[in-house]
Design an enzyme around this catalytic site. Sequence first.
Site, PDB file in Angstrom:
ATOM      1  N   LYS A 205      37.439  37.323  -1.445  1.00 38.37           N
ATOM      2  CA  LYS A 205      38.724  38.020  -1.458  1.00 38.37           C
ATOM      3  C   LYS A 205      39.650  37.386  -2.493  1.00 38.37           C
ATOM      4  O   LYS A 205      40.240  38.070  -3.309  1.00 38.37           O
ATOM      5  CB  LYS A 205      39.362  37.949  -0.062  1.00 38.37           C
ATOM      6  CG  LYS A 205      40.725  38.561   0.050  1.00 38.37           C
ATOM      7  CD  LYS A 205      41.245  38.479   1.487  1.00 38.37           C
ATOM      8  CE  LYS A 205      42.677  38.997   1.574  1.00 38.37           C
ATOM      9  NZ  LYS A 205      43.222  38.871   2.948  1.00 38.37           N
ATOM     10  N   GLU A 211      33.377  26.798  -3.292  1.00 43.81           N
ATOM     11  CA  GLU A 211      31.944  26.903  -2.994  1.00 43.81           C
ATOM     12  C   GLU A 211      31.346  28.147  -3.662  1.00 43.81           C
ATOM     13  O   GLU A 211      30.279  28.099  -4.276  1.00 43.81           O
ATOM     14  CB  GLU A 211      31.710  26.986  -1.481  1.00 43.81           C
ATOM     15  CG  GLU A 211      32.065  25.735  -0.691  1.00 43.81           C
ATOM     16  CD  GLU A 211      33.474  25.792  -0.129  1.00 43.81           C
ATOM     17  OE1 GLU A 211      34.334  26.472  -0.729  1.00 43.81           O
ATOM     18  OE2 GLU A 211      33.719  25.127   0.905  1.00 43.81           O
ATOM     19  N   GLY A 266      39.974  37.829   5.842  1.00 48.18           N
ATOM     20  CA  GLY A 266      38.572  37.543   5.533  1.00 48.18           C
ATOM     21  C   GLY A 266      37.679  37.668   6.749  1.00 48.18           C
ATOM     22  O   GLY A 266      36.632  38.320   6.719  1.00 48.18           O
ATOM     23  N   ARG A 267      38.121  37.129   7.883  1.00 48.48           N
ATOM     24  CA  ARG A 267      37.282  37.129   9.091  1.00 48.48           C
ATOM     25  C   ARG A 267      37.251  38.492   9.763  1.00 48.48           C
ATOM     26  O   ARG A 267      36.582  38.676  10.773  1.00 48.48           O
ATOM     27  CB  ARG A 267      37.760  36.054  10.045  1.00 48.48           C
ATOM     28  CG  ARG A 267      39.247  36.089  10.355  1.00 48.48           C
ATOM     29  CD  ARG A 267      39.690  34.817  11.039  1.00 48.48           C
ATOM     30  NE  ARG A 267      41.131  34.768  11.267  1.00 48.48           N
ATOM     31  CZ  ARG A 267      42.002  34.281  10.383  1.00 48.48           C
ATOM     32  NH1 ARG A 267      41.560  33.817   9.211  1.00 48.48           N
ATOM     33  NH2 ARG A 267      43.303  34.264  10.639  1.00 48.48           N
ATOM     34  N   GLU A 352      39.650  30.554  13.778  1.00 42.34           N
ATOM     35  CA  GLU A 352      40.521  30.582  12.588  1.00 42.34           C
ATOM     36  C   GLU A 352      41.745  31.467  12.863  1.00 42.34           C
ATOM     37  O   GLU A 352      42.765  31.356  12.187  1.00 42.34           O
ATOM     38  CB  GLU A 352      39.758  31.090  11.360  1.00 42.34           C
ATOM     39  CG  GLU A 352      40.458  30.777  10.049  1.00 42.34           C
ATOM     40  CD  GLU A 352      39.579  30.978   8.821  1.00 42.34           C
ATOM     41  OE1 GLU A 352      39.400  32.138   8.392  1.00 42.34           O
ATOM     42  OE2 GLU A 352      39.081  29.968   8.282  1.00 42.34           O
ATOM     43  N   HIS A 383      17.373  25.912  27.841  1.00 47.96           N
ATOM     44  CA  HIS A 383      16.550  24.710  27.635  1.00 47.96           C
ATOM     45  C   HIS A 383      17.250  23.730  26.713  1.00 47.96           C
ATOM     46  O   HIS A 383      16.616  22.839  26.149  1.00 47.96           O
ATOM     47  CB  HIS A 383      15.188  25.121  27.076  1.00 47.96           C
ATOM     48  CG  HIS A 383      14.488  26.129  27.923  1.00 47.96           C
ATOM     49  ND1 HIS A 383      13.684  25.793  28.977  1.00 47.96           N
ATOM     50  CD2 HIS A 383      14.544  27.480  27.905  1.00 47.96           C
ATOM     51  CE1 HIS A 383      13.236  26.897  29.565  1.00 47.96           C
ATOM     52  NE2 HIS A 383      13.738  27.937  28.924  1.00 47.96           N
ATOM     53  N   LYS A 511      41.131  21.357   1.503  1.00 48.14           N
ATOM     54  CA  LYS A 511      40.719  21.805   0.163  1.00 48.14           C
ATOM     55  C   LYS A 511      41.394  20.958  -0.904  1.00 48.14           C
ATOM     56  O   LYS A 511      40.774  20.524  -1.873  1.00 48.14           O
ATOM     57  CB  LYS A 511      41.098  23.281  -0.029  1.00 48.14           C
ATOM     58  CG  LYS A 511      40.293  24.257   0.817  1.00 48.14           C
ATOM     59  CD  LYS A 511      40.745  25.699   0.590  1.00 48.14           C
ATOM     60  CE  LYS A 511      39.980  26.673   1.474  1.00 48.14           C
ATOM     61  NZ  LYS A 511      40.458  28.069   1.326  1.00 48.14           N
TER      62      LYS A 511
END
Length: 543
Positions: A205, A211, A266-267, A352, A383, A511
């Site tokens: 966006k 990254e 974004g999410r 977030e 388990h 950041k």
Amino acid sequence: MRLDESSLHKTLQTHQLDVANQHMRDLFAADPERAERYTLDAAGLTLDYSKNRINDKTLELLLRLAKEAKLGDRIEALFSGEAVNHTEQRPALHTALRARHQVELIVEGHNILGEVRETLSRMRKWVRAIHTGELRGYSNKPIDTLVSIGIGGSFLGPKTVSTALQTQAKDGLNCHYVANIDGNDLALVLEQIDPETTVFLIQSKSFTTLETLENAKAAKRWQQAQGVPESAFAKHWIAVSANVAAAEAFGIDKHHVFPMWDWVGGRYSLWSAIGLPIAFMVGMDHFEALLDGAHAMDEHFRHAPFEKNMPVLLALLGVWYGNYFGAQSHAVLPYDELMRHLPEHLQQLDMESNGKSVDREGRPLSYPSGPVIWGGPGSNGQHAYHQLLHQGTQLIPADFIMPLRHHHGLESHHRYLFSNCLSQSQALMQGKTYAEALRELKATGMAEAQAAQLAPHKVIAGNKPSNTILMEQVSPASLGALIALYEHKVFAQGVLWNVNSFDQWGVELGKALSKELFEVLEGTRDAAAMDSSTRSLLSRYPL
Ligand code: F6P
């Protein structure tokens, strides 16, 4: 309104003292209709919320809390495009991305639904051109692989949904996701792909995420090293971004940039062109069926009375446990391997959004807000971590999610899975008493003294709350409705906690500090002013 300013806050605190002494075993024994009364159908989903530590009084108080928080007004504000994200002066209109029949929604003076539909049409055209072989690579081979480079909301949503719908994927196609700056992520993908038949998709966006940009640059270098001519670049790169200029500066042809908008977080963006990997894999008809499923849940959330409103009930139950029982986490347990990544997506969506410590006016909260979201696919969790759910000291509400039908043809497996899913919520609810444990041990022939010694270790308190969400099968529509359900639960909880669910200022500091540390490693910054731990750890890096 802040939770602690509500006229109901003290009443709920007092009511919790009453409810805390009630065991769900007894609540079920006292009311044979409990499950029926506390089960709700909406948008193709069924929610059984009867295995919760509630009674009718609890629901009455919680529903009054929602009304006092003017949740109805806030829902309308969300759907109508008010700047609900007030710290960034933006709307949060992920619902507009799937407003399938709405004609107009004006934001900043223009009808955004036009852009939404034009983008869907561009997506459909691109996907069809790839699937038919009309769009080919530089050596004229058909494209069969997409590498989606993005992180956070530009990664988790598409990955979760494309994995869940993989049984509906078009044959012969592969989609890889590269998110982490850890070189392993990209390297492992580059080993598997053919540069002649691969398109790289930059999902960002902002088009500033380190990254994503570093991975994209490295992928471009790999392409060149593989002999892909610079002139062919345009055939093998597309992007989704709100920052078209930056995408063009990277070298993406502007006609190959699909838009993202500031009014989509974004999410919350998998419904936009960020969902291209989903459409690439399963086709646009299925992608639009996903949108239809989410839209069905939108309509339910917007119009159903709160006592019959699935997202509102889940939100209120979360507040009940988080703010009145001290629960600090919430488990999401999809009993379905196809939905195995759902907890990861919901982690970002919830944590977030509501991992905040000041209210909308910037005042520190005096009560807990968003919980830690965790989980994983059943039956594997049984388990691994279910021991703590059953006999641990923490109260951890759990959502069990399962499709009634399967795609794999292994009927007995599905019956075992369904039996396990239901048995877990049943065991969490009813537990096992000391008397039951002792009787079981003695029935094995164990001596009285030994049985009395072991029995306490086999007691299961029970009274551990859970919701069970069922769907007919994992399909685009049911998945769309399910994810929209959680989006609206998160929003409703944000209203109840009076926080802004749509900004994420908390990620900025890390950041900035990371950039400084990178400069120390590069030798362009001195670490002397940094804390001794950071300096000591930096000194260990093998430069
Ligand atoms: O983690 C911060 C964040 O901005 C997320 O909200 C977002 O989904 C992710 O980074 C990626 O951002 P972008 O899509 O701008 O690269």
